[in-house]
Design a protein around this motif. Structure first.
Motif, PDB file in Angstrom:
ATOM      1  N   UNK A  12       0.831  -1.205   0.000  1.00  0.00           N
ATOM      2  CA  UNK A  12       0.000   0.000   0.000  1.00  0.00           C
ATOM      3  C   UNK A  12       0.866   1.255   0.000  1.00  0.00           C
ATOM      4  N   UNK A  13       1.939   1.232   0.667  1.00  0.00           N
ATOM      5  CA  UNK A  13       2.838   2.388   0.714  1.00  0.00           C
ATOM      6  C   UNK A  13       3.450   2.620  -0.648  1.00  0.00           C
ATOM      7  N   UNK A  14       3.857   1.541  -1.304  1.00  0.00           N
ATOM      8  CA  UNK A  14       4.440   1.677  -2.634  1.00  0.00           C
ATOM      9  C   UNK A  14       3.409   2.260  -3.624  1.00  0.00           C
ATOM     10  N   UNK A  15       2.184   1.784  -3.500  1.00  0.00           N
ATOM     11  CA  UNK A  15       1.137   2.298  -4.394  1.00  0.00           C
ATOM     12  C   UNK A  15       0.883   3.783  -4.160  1.00  0.00           C
ATOM     13  N   UNK A  16       0.867   4.184  -2.907  1.00  0.00           N
ATOM     14  CA  UNK A  16       0.638   5.594  -2.605  1.00  0.00           C
ATOM     15  C   UNK A  16       1.772   6.432  -3.147  1.00  0.00           C
ATOM     16  N   UNK A  17       2.970   5.978  -3.024  1.00  0.00           N
ATOM     17  CA  UNK A  17       4.130   6.721  -3.529  1.00  0.00           C
ATOM     18  C   UNK A  17       4.074   6.801  -5.057  1.00  0.00           C
ATOM     19  N   UNK A  18       3.781   5.685  -5.700  1.00  0.00           N
ATOM     20  CA  UNK A  18       3.711   5.676  -7.172  1.00  0.00           C
ATOM     21  C   UNK A  18       2.584   6.587  -7.661  1.00  0.00           C
ATOM     22  N   UNK A  19       1.439   6.490  -7.033  1.00  0.00           N
ATOM     23  CA  UNK A  19       0.319   7.338  -7.442  1.00  0.00           C
ATOM     24  C   UNK A  19       0.662   8.805  -7.195  1.00  0.00           C
ATOM     25  N   UNK A  20       1.279   9.110  -6.061  1.00  0.00           N
ATOM     26  CA  UNK A  20       1.670  10.489  -5.747  1.00  0.00           C
ATOM     27  C   UNK A  20       2.670  11.026  -6.756  1.00  0.00           C
ATOM     28  N   UNK A  21       3.666  10.209  -7.112  1.00  0.00           N
ATOM     29  CA  UNK A  21       4.674  10.638  -8.097  1.00  0.00           C
ATOM     30  C   UNK A  21       4.016  10.826  -9.475  1.00  0.00           C
ATOM     31  N   UNK A  22       3.161   9.905  -9.846  1.00  0.00           N
ATOM     32  CA  UNK A  22       2.456  10.045 -11.126  1.00  0.00           C
ATOM     33  C   UNK A  22       1.597  11.305 -11.143  1.00  0.00           C
ATOM     34  N   UNK A  23       0.904  11.533 -10.028  1.00  0.00           N
ATOM     35  CA  UNK A  23       0.057  12.733  -9.962  1.00  0.00           C
ATOM     36  C   UNK A  23       0.900  13.994 -10.065  1.00  0.00           C
ATOM     37  N   UNK A  24       2.030  13.969  -9.374  1.00  0.00           N
ATOM     38  CA  UNK A  24       2.891  15.166  -9.363  1.00  0.00           C
ATOM     39  C   UNK A  24       3.477  15.414 -10.754  1.00  0.00           C
ATOM     40  N   UNK A  25       3.964  14.364 -11.432  1.00  0.00           N
ATOM     41  CA  UNK A  25       4.533  14.527 -12.778  1.00  0.00           C
ATOM     42  C   UNK A  25       3.445  14.810 -13.821  1.00  0.00           C
ATOM     43  N   UNK A  26       2.358  14.081 -13.749  1.00  0.00           N
ATOM     44  CA  UNK A  26       1.303  14.268 -14.736  1.00  0.00           C
ATOM     45  C   UNK A  26       0.569  15.585 -14.553  1.00  0.00           C
ATOM     46  N   UNK A  27       0.591  16.089 -13.313  1.00  0.00           N
ATOM     47  CA  UNK A  27      -0.064  17.367 -13.070  1.00  0.00           C
ATOM     48  C   UNK A  27       0.575  18.454 -13.940  1.00  0.00           C
ATOM     49  N   UNK A  28       1.836  18.529 -14.007  1.00  0.00           N
ATOM     50  CA  UNK A  28       2.524  19.511 -14.854  1.00  0.00           C
ATOM     51  C   UNK A  28       2.306  19.238 -16.330  1.00  0.00           C
ATOM     52  N   UNK A  29       2.413  17.975 -16.727  1.00  0.00           N
ATOM     53  CA  UNK A  29       2.255  17.612 -18.135  1.00  0.00           C
ATOM     54  C   UNK A  29       0.809  17.805 -18.589  1.00  0.00           C
ATOM     55  N   UNK A  30      -0.142  17.190 -17.881  1.00  0.00           N
ATOM     56  CA  UNK A  30      -1.550  17.308 -18.238  1.00  0.00           C
ATOM     57  C   UNK A  30      -2.049  18.738 -18.040  1.00  0.00           C
ATOM     58  N   UNK A  31      -1.572  19.390 -16.959  1.00  0.00           N
ATOM     59  CA  UNK A  31      -1.961  20.776 -16.706  1.00  0.00           C
ATOM     60  C   UNK A  31      -1.499  21.689 -17.836  1.00  0.00           C
ATOM     61  N   UNK A  32      -0.274  21.465 -18.339  1.00  0.00           N
ATOM     62  CA  UNK A  32       0.241  22.260 -19.460  1.00  0.00           C
ATOM     63  C   UNK A  32      -0.564  22.009 -20.723  1.00  0.00           C
ATOM     64  N   UNK A  33      -0.892  20.750 -20.947  1.00  0.00           N
ATOM     65  CA  UNK A  33      -1.693  20.430 -22.137  1.00  0.00           C
ATOM     66  C   UNK A  33      -3.085  21.045 -22.029  1.00  0.00           C
ATOM     67  N   UNK A  34      -3.685  20.932 -20.852  1.00  0.00           N
ATOM     68  CA  UNK A  34      -5.013  21.492 -20.654  1.00  0.00           C
ATOM     69  C   UNK A  34      -4.978  23.024 -20.753  1.00  0.00           C
ATOM     70  N   UNK A  35      -3.906  23.625 -20.225  1.00  0.00           N
ATOM     71  CA  UNK A  35      -3.786  25.090 -20.296  1.00  0.00           C
ATOM     72  C   UNK A  35      -3.618  25.537 -21.756  1.00  0.00           C
TER      73      UNK A  35
END
Length: 174
Positions: free
Chosen positions: A26-49
């Motif tokens: 569960x800890x690994x999943x939370x870390x992976x999801x958090x890292x994905x969210x953090x990286x994708x937030x910039x990428x997807x946010x830039x695309x959406x912007x």
């Protein structure tokens, strides 16, 4: 049923719930999801912007085109109104010109008919004068012929000499 019994059921091939965070990653999943969210937030946010900016630019272009079309429509309507007014003026001028030509034509026709009537009257008067003169001449010739026939029978020497004397006296007075 205790906590260990729930996990035992899951280990034997049944359905169970494993609540041990280290066993379930569960800890690994939370870390992976958090890292994905953090990286994708910039990428997807830039695309959406970028997509948002493109949509806003398209909307502003569409609004500008709408304003330009409204201005062009207003100008075209003004031009149409002006053209209709000009056409109405031309139509009215044409009607008045046609009326003036018709009246001028009628006046010319009346003048021509009056001229023909005057010419006919003049010709008639000339012909009447000619015929009248001809009749006077014929009447005078007939009177002279008649007088020439009657005169020798009524005219004797004395009357003849009195006529000559009277004619001479008339000539002297004139």
């Amino acid at each position: 049923m205790t906590f260990n019994q729930l996990s035992f059921l899951g280990a034997e091939g049944g359905f169970g719930l494993n609540l041990n965070p280290l066993d379930t990653n569960l800890i690994n999943l939370i870390i992976v999801i958090g890292v994905l969210f953090w990286f994708l937030k910039g990428f997807l946010g830039g695309m959406l912007e970028k997509r948002r900016e493109a949509i806003l630019l398209s909307l502003s272009d569409a609004e500008a085109n709408l304003k330009n079309a409204a201005i062009a429509l207003e100008k075209a309507q003004l031009d149409l109104d002006e053209a209709q007014q000009r056409a109405e003026r031309i139509r009215a001028d044409g009607k008045s010109r046609a009326e003036a030509i018709r009246k001028d034509s009628e006046r010319r026709t009346i003048d021509a008919m009056a001229s023909l009537k005057e010419d006919a009257l003049a010709d008639l008067n000339t012909e009447m004068a000619r015929i009248s003169e001809q009749l006077r001449l014929q009447t005078a010739l007939q009177a002279i012929e008649k007088a020439m026939i009657i005169l020798p029978a009524k005219l004797d020497n004395k009357t003849h000499s009195d006529l000559i004397n009277q004619s001479i006296a008339n000539l002297e007075q004139a």
